[in-house]
Design an enzyme around this catalytic site. Structure first.
Site, PDB file in Angstrom:
ATOM      1  N   LYS A 103     -21.362  39.826   9.037  1.00 41.49           N
ATOM      2  CA  LYS A 103     -21.612  39.514  10.456  1.00 41.49           C
ATOM      3  C   LYS A 103     -20.390  39.767  11.327  1.00 41.49           C
ATOM      4  CE  LYS A 103     -20.424  35.226   8.678  1.00 41.49           C
ATOM      5  NZ  LYS A 103     -20.782  34.619   7.427  1.00 41.49           N
ATOM      6  N   GLU A 127     -30.002  42.971   7.666  1.00 39.47           N
ATOM      7  CA  GLU A 127     -30.759  41.716   7.577  1.00 39.47           C
ATOM      8  C   GLU A 127     -29.928  40.577   6.988  1.00 39.47           C
ATOM      9  OE1 GLU A 127     -33.107  39.569   8.734  1.00 39.47           O
ATOM     10  OE2 GLU A 127     -34.596  41.150   8.417  1.00 39.47           O
ATOM     11  N   VAL A 130     -27.380  37.793   9.165  1.00 33.77           N
ATOM     12  CA  VAL A 130     -27.746  36.617   9.957  1.00 33.77           C
ATOM     13  C   VAL A 130     -28.817  35.817   9.220  1.00 33.77           C
ATOM     14  CG1 VAL A 130     -28.675  35.761  12.140  1.00 33.77           C
ATOM     15  CG2 VAL A 130     -27.287  37.837  12.114  1.00 33.77           C
ATOM     16  N   GLY A 132     -29.186  34.552   6.275  1.00 35.10           N
ATOM     17  CA  GLY A 132     -29.445  34.761   4.843  1.00 35.10           C
ATOM     18  C   GLY A 132     -30.784  35.390   4.554  1.00 35.10           C
ATOM     19  N   GLY A 185     -18.999  21.853  -1.552  1.00 33.13           N
ATOM     20  CA  GLY A 185     -18.876  23.306  -1.426  1.00 33.13           C
ATOM     21  C   GLY A 185     -19.646  23.887  -0.250  1.00 33.13           C
ATOM     22  N   GLU A 188     -15.897  25.150   3.725  1.00 33.90           N
ATOM     23  CA  GLU A 188     -14.705  25.722   3.115  1.00 33.90           C
ATOM     24  C   GLU A 188     -13.520  24.785   3.329  1.00 33.90           C
ATOM     25  OE1 GLU A 188     -14.147  29.962   3.858  1.00 33.90           O
ATOM     26  OE2 GLU A 188     -16.235  30.034   4.509  1.00 33.90           O
ATOM     27  N   ASP A 199     -18.527  31.138  13.506  1.00 37.39           N
ATOM     28  CA  ASP A 199     -19.458  31.860  12.638  1.00 37.39           C
ATOM     29  C   ASP A 199     -20.801  32.059  13.344  1.00 37.39           C
ATOM     30  OD1 ASP A 199     -20.470  32.624   9.758  1.00 37.39           O
ATOM     31  OD2 ASP A 199     -21.872  31.107  10.476  1.00 37.39           O
ATOM     32  N   LYS A 203     -22.954  35.612  14.707  1.00 34.28           N
ATOM     33  CA  LYS A 203     -24.364  35.882  14.429  1.00 34.28           C
ATOM     34  C   LYS A 203     -25.171  35.972  15.722  1.00 34.28           C
ATOM     35  CE  LYS A 203     -24.020  33.514   9.962  1.00 34.28           C
ATOM     36  NZ  LYS A 203     -24.088  32.156   9.353  1.00 34.28           N
TER      37      LYS A 203
END
Lengths: 422, 422
Positions: A103, A127, A130, A132, A185, A188, A199, A203
């Protein structure tokens, strides 16, 4: 027919693609008549252990992939802008298709990549970049091709949605929910990119460029993260019938495009409000199709690999290429605006005096902002009282001016501001 | 490039396609490089008024469309199996692409149509046939191509969802909600096809055939409508944390396929539970992508036209055809089963005697059905009491046997049975 491809990167997503094609290659061949053969996988370290990744396909030499004319498609899952950009341009210039989950690369270099693909008669597919596994790119470019898109509103960052869901469901504070997300997890070690909305901004740049057929740059997207949201905001919102989500919003109104990432109060009955945990969802309002929502896993090895494998197959079967509106023209005159309309939730602590509310209301009134709800929940203590306001729908810029003036008052302390969508 | 197409039918959907292409044809050309020209529209009555449909394109002669070699695609929105089937076969045999919104045609003649398309090297497209604007067909055939599909669960009939939503939200009885749906045009004067689940069954036949790469016939789908659902069921379910939806369910378990349409109790937190009114949604569980949901308008002129126009464009740009697993083989050995596992909700009235529950529990126990919840809500009156049971997950056939025996007891009268999914 057999088609040979290469992968760039064998991390979470790359290894997922290897496993998926190994598991379901026969089914893909049966259903589509295409046998996908991974011919090479570019990695930095040839000796690292990578379960499910065939060692004999590994190479650390990009030039070997470029030199192999039998490789017709390269799928990138390395992340980062460099050297992904240089590789992408080389691949496209060689007339090979390029599929990417990247992205950041796309949102920064969309036009250059699209133009290069166009000039060399090949395909760019993205695809997995953005949301998943959620096929929202294909929805915007293919299924909704005959629609004008009025708006996209997405929960497109799983980390922040996980944190906000925890805060809402278990009445946790932000720090506690972040700590749990980090431990599991979902976040991060340095969560900045997620919790500050960066992030989601990458997107949204991609989604809104496709939705509005106009290049929407990352720098033009208003961005506010979730770090200021408190357990108290969450509770008060819920009492008033709202949830709080980090939304990426792109809207076209009066030929102006508004693009913004910020925590948003949504009525609990809104479909996006029931999107919890690390799930993603994109809500689209289109001229003919009406309201739609696409929901699913926005990250993770196999969900992202699912999107990547779908794009690989699509690219291998598609002879005609399309969707270069940024390159070929066809861009409407719409402009990006830094003003837009929404309602505002304001949480504050004020002196418990009869005239405070009048002074507050006076400031809003002066700036043309009208109030819909004024609440003083709980009892006053130490001469102070909670004051919660929700405005009617108003202009972002007018509200900001009113807020500036409000902040100069001694009798009220603004705790938080959250935009409200209906 | 200019591509000429014909429409069969100029009713709600056909007229919608005309309007949509007239409005957004320029945008489609800009974005995709394809100019879609409607060359002819087949209608029965040339003189009927049809707003937005260009009169000069109307014809009542199908042969004229067949004779025009410049027409490369025919889109059908007439409905009914005949003469749609005969037209479809003629179109495909002539090497033209065929796009259809006709779920009945497809579910009855899928293989013949697919085989004919395959043998003549042309394409069959049918996104508008299931869930209107919602691109669930493309998701199953394209985006999720690398996944094994474990299950599809859909709210794919807007009429029944409207009725059930009204019953739930406004505490209405079935008859009252149906009357309102009829008045508003959501239900047809004869609502049998919708309320008995037949419409959903056609669509499930299509969805599950694609999901499981195996021809699933309408006759093999268990079907139960919503006519027995009462306001009381709705209320009791809600008190227990469930909603009631008419679901079309296709699942692959232990290499057996189960396909069934019936009212279903779902936890209120399930994403399908917040799909209200005439909206449709399909929930998919896929091996790599995980859980997904596709939500939107399942009917109406423009939503269905949106899907049809998307398919038309897709077909015109696609050179390679694919997805003929029923024709080419690749069908797994999976068999359709008439037994499956789910939990059951049972609503009854029983004599207010201490031994009644023991007798009931005894019958279930004998048939291997274990009970999860037993409730006796409210006070007994006239020597009778309400008894609500929810079983643990059990076999459909075992439950039916227990139910048969239960119905022979004098001390209990079964009011309703509703299957429960989690």
């Amino acid at each position: 027919m057999k088609k040979r491809i290469a992968l760039l990167g064998a991390g979470t997503v790359g290894a997922g693609v290897c496993r998926l094609l190994a598991e379901n290659g026969d089914m893909i061949l049966d259903n589509n008549g295409v046998e996908i053969e991974i011919a090479a996988i570019l990695v930095r370290d040839l000796n690292k252990e990578r379960p499910g990744v065939p060692k004999e396909l590994l190479t650390d030499d990009f030039e070997k992939i470029m030199a192999d004319d039998s490789i017709v498609l390269v799928a990138e899952a390395m992340g980062g802008v460099h050297p992904a950009l240089e590789y992408a341009l080389r691949v496209l210039k060689a007339g090979k298709c390029f599929v990417t989950a990247n992205k950041e690369l796309l949102s920064q270099h969309f036009e250059e990549l699209e133009r290069t693909a166009f000039e060399h008669g090949t395909g760019l597919y993205f695809e997995p970049s953005v949301a998943g596994a959620v096929p929202v790119i294909k929805a915007l470019t293919d299924s909704l091709a005959a629609n004008r898109i009025y708006s996209v509103m997405g929960i497109i960052n799983g980390t922040t949605n996980y944190i906000l869901s925890k805060m809402s469901e278990e009445n946790m504070g932000y720090a506690e929910a972040l700590a749990e997300a980090t431990e599991l997890g979902y976040a991060e070690p340095d969560p900045t990119n997620d919790v500050e909305g960066y992030d989601a901004r990458f997107k949204l740049s991609i989604l809104s460029s496709l939705a509005f057929d106009r290049r929407v740059y990352v720098k033009d997207i208003f961005c506010e993260g979730i770090t200021a949201i408190t357990a108290d905001d969450m509770r008060v919102a819920k009492d008033m019938g709202y949830g709080i989500k980090l939304l990426a919003i792109g809207k076209m109104e009066d030929d102006k495009i508004q693009v913004r990432v910020h925590p948003t109060m949504l009525p609990l009955s809104h479909p996006l409000c029931s999107v919890n945990g690390s799930f993603n969802a994109v809500f689209v309002n289109a001229s003919a199709a009406g309201e739609m929502m696409f929901y699913g896993r926005g990250a993770g090895d196999m969900p992202t690999a699912s999107a990547m494998a779908g794009d690989i197959l699509h690219a291998l079967m598609q002879e005609t290429r399309r969707r270069y509106p940024f390159v070929l023209g066809g861009v409407p005159a719409a402009q990006i605006t830094d003003d837009w309309n929404s309602a505002f939730f304001l949480s504050s602590v004020a002196q418990d005096e009869p005239l405070v509310l009048a002074r507050v209301a006076n400031i809003f009134g002066k700036h043309g902002v009208s109030l819909k709800t004024v609440l003083q929940p709980g009892e006053a203590s130490d001469g102070c009282t909670r004051v919660i306001l929700i405005t009617h729908i108003t202009s972002e810029l007018k509200f900001r001016k009113a807020l500036e003036e409000l902040k100069e008052l001694d009798c009220i302390e603004v705790r938080n501001i959250i935009r409200v969508e209906e």
